[in-house]
Write a protein that holds these residues in place. Structure first.
Motif, short mmCIF file in Angstrom:
data_model
loop_
_atom_site.label_atom_id
_atom_site.label_comp_id
_atom_site.label_asym_id
_atom_site.label_seq_id
_atom_site.Cartn_x
_atom_site.Cartn_y
_atom_site.Cartn_z
N LEU A 4 1.23 -1.00 0.18
CA LEU A 4 -0.12 -0.15 -0.33
C LEU A 4 0.81 0.70 0.14
CD1 LEU A 4 -3.08 1.97 0.49
CD2 LEU A 4 -2.20 1.68 2.65
N VAL A 5 0.74 2.29 -0.91
CA VAL A 5 1.25 3.36 -1.23
C VAL A 5 0.28 4.36 -0.45
CG1 VAL A 5 2.73 4.81 -2.51
CG2 VAL A 5 2.28 2.26 -3.10
N LEU A 12 3.68 11.73 -6.78
CA LEU A 12 4.84 11.02 -6.51
C LEU A 12 4.68 9.96 -5.87
CD1 LEU A 12 7.31 10.54 -5.33
CD2 LEU A 12 6.68 11.62 -3.93
N ALA A 13 2.85 9.86 -5.77
CA ALA A 13 2.34 8.43 -5.45
C ALA A 13 2.34 7.51 -6.76
CB ALA A 13 0.89 8.49 -4.57
N ASP A 14 1.38 7.81 -7.78
CA ASP A 14 1.69 7.41 -8.86
C ASP A 14 2.57 6.76 -9.64
OD1 ASP A 14 -1.23 7.47 -8.03
OD2 ASP A 14 -1.66 9.42 -9.59
N ALA A 15 3.59 7.09 -9.23
CA ALA A 15 5.17 6.72 -10.33
C ALA A 15 5.92 5.83 -9.23
CB ALA A 15 5.74 7.96 -10.05
N VAL A 16 5.81 6.08 -8.13
CA VAL A 16 6.04 5.14 -6.94
C VAL A 16 4.48 3.76 -7.64
CG1 VAL A 16 6.06 3.93 -4.72
CG2 VAL A 16 7.25 6.10 -5.30
N ALA A 17 4.07 3.53 -7.47
CA ALA A 17 3.05 2.67 -7.47
C ALA A 17 3.25 1.33 -9.23
CB ALA A 17 1.73 2.67 -7.39
N THR A 18 3.32 2.49 -10.09
CA THR A 18 3.76 2.47 -11.40
C THR A 18 4.91 1.62 -11.08
OG1 THR A 18 2.47 3.95 -12.88
CG2 THR A 18 4.61 2.87 -13.42
N GLY A 19 5.80 2.19 -11.03
CA GLY A 19 7.11 1.47 -10.60
C GLY A 19 7.73 0.50 -9.74
N LEU A 20 6.66 -0.05 -8.83
CA LEU A 20 7.06 -0.70 -7.06
C LEU A 20 6.06 -2.37 -8.91
CD1 LEU A 20 5.93 0.56 -4.15
CD2 LEU A 20 8.06 0.05 -5.21
N VAL A 27 -0.12 -2.94 -6.25
CA VAL A 27 0.00 -2.68 -5.14
C VAL A 27 -1.07 -1.30 -5.17
CG1 VAL A 27 0.77 0.33 -4.89
CG2 VAL A 27 2.41 -1.72 -5.99
N ASP A 28 -1.45 -0.79 -4.44
CA ASP A 28 -3.05 0.25 -4.10
C ASP A 28 -2.33 1.48 -3.58
OD1 ASP A 28 -4.26 -2.25 -4.25
OD2 ASP A 28 -4.73 -2.72 -2.46
N VAL A 29 -3.35 2.12 -3.79
CA VAL A 29 -2.26 3.68 -3.91
C VAL A 29 -4.17 4.04 -2.86
CG1 VAL A 29 -1.52 5.90 -4.86
CG2 VAL A 29 -1.45 3.79 -5.74
N VAL A 30 -3.30 5.56 -1.79
CA VAL A 30 -4.29 5.72 -1.44
C VAL A 30 -3.67 7.47 -1.25
CG1 VAL A 30 -5.89 4.61 -0.77
CG2 VAL A 30 -3.89 4.94 0.75
#
Length: 217
Positions: A4-5, A12-20, A27-30
């Motif tokens: 979970l990011v 930044l959150a979306d970039a980290v999620a895409t990379g992971l 990966v889930d993002v909030v």
């Protein structure tokens, strides 16, 4: 690995999620602390990448709540503050690791993987079973010495099966560990991915279907 990011800077959150996700993680993002608390009470995460300065509910309070719930989830805390006192304070809240911004994505990935290994029974860095060698860090798979090229989801499914060390893994467990919450739970994506994985690994088949239960190697 399920991650979970939690980061209020959406780019930044979306970039980290895409990379992971490219590293074969689910990966889930909030983008705020309140949403983070909702997710951790519903889903089982191996690692939470948690920004400290969050709207609605502060990252410190999210960290405390995860610790209070007694979850095996590991917490990697992010912050723009890089002073030693800030890092110490974050760790004292119950975070397992601390990474100041800005950070190198390769370091973030390495720290997430290291924390993910701590949520399970310790295993060797390279997993070996039934003639297959899987290196999670290098994202390499070999069967009988020959490299096998896998898509991220195929790699993720194989890693979950390898880590189970011969135990049966249900389709629901594979869906939880290898896909994010946006995946339709009634889809046949697990069955299709396992079929493709079997084909790529070659003969004789090493992934066994256990009728009514799931899959194992």
């Amino acid at each position: 690995m399920r991650v979970l990011v939690v980061e209020d800077e959406q780019l930044l959150a979306d970039a980290v999620a895409t990379g992971l996700r490219r590293e074969a993680m689910a990966v889930d993002v909030v983008y705020d602390g309140a949403a983070a608390l909702e997710r951790v009470e519903v889903n089982d995460y191996d690692v939470v990448v948690l920004d400290r300065d969050l709207p609605l509910v502060h990252g410190d309070d999210v960290c405390r709540k995860i610790v209070e719930l007694g979850m095996p989830t590991r917490i990697l805390m992010l912050t723009a503050a890089g002073d030693v006192s800030d890092r110490v304070e974050g760790l004292e809240l119950g975070a397992d690791d601390y990474l100041p911004k800005p950070f190198a994505f390769t370091e973030l990935t390495a720290r997430v993987r290291a924390l993910g290994r701590r949520t399970t029974v310790p295993l060797p860095p390279v997993l070996e079973r039934a003639g297959i060698k899987l290196d999670p860090n290098r994202r390499e798979v070999f069967r009988e010495g020959k490299e096998v090229q896998l898509a991220p989801k195929e790699f993720a499914v194989l890693e979950v099966l390898m880590r189970s060390e011969g135990a049966v893994v249900s389709a629901e467990q594979l869906l939880e560990k290898a896909w994010d919450e946006n995946t339709d739970p009634f889809t046949n994506v697990v069955r299709v991915t396992v079929m493709t994985l079997r084909r790529k690994l070659g003969e004789p088949p090493v992934i066994v279907t256990v009728p009514g239960s799931g899959y194992r190697i």
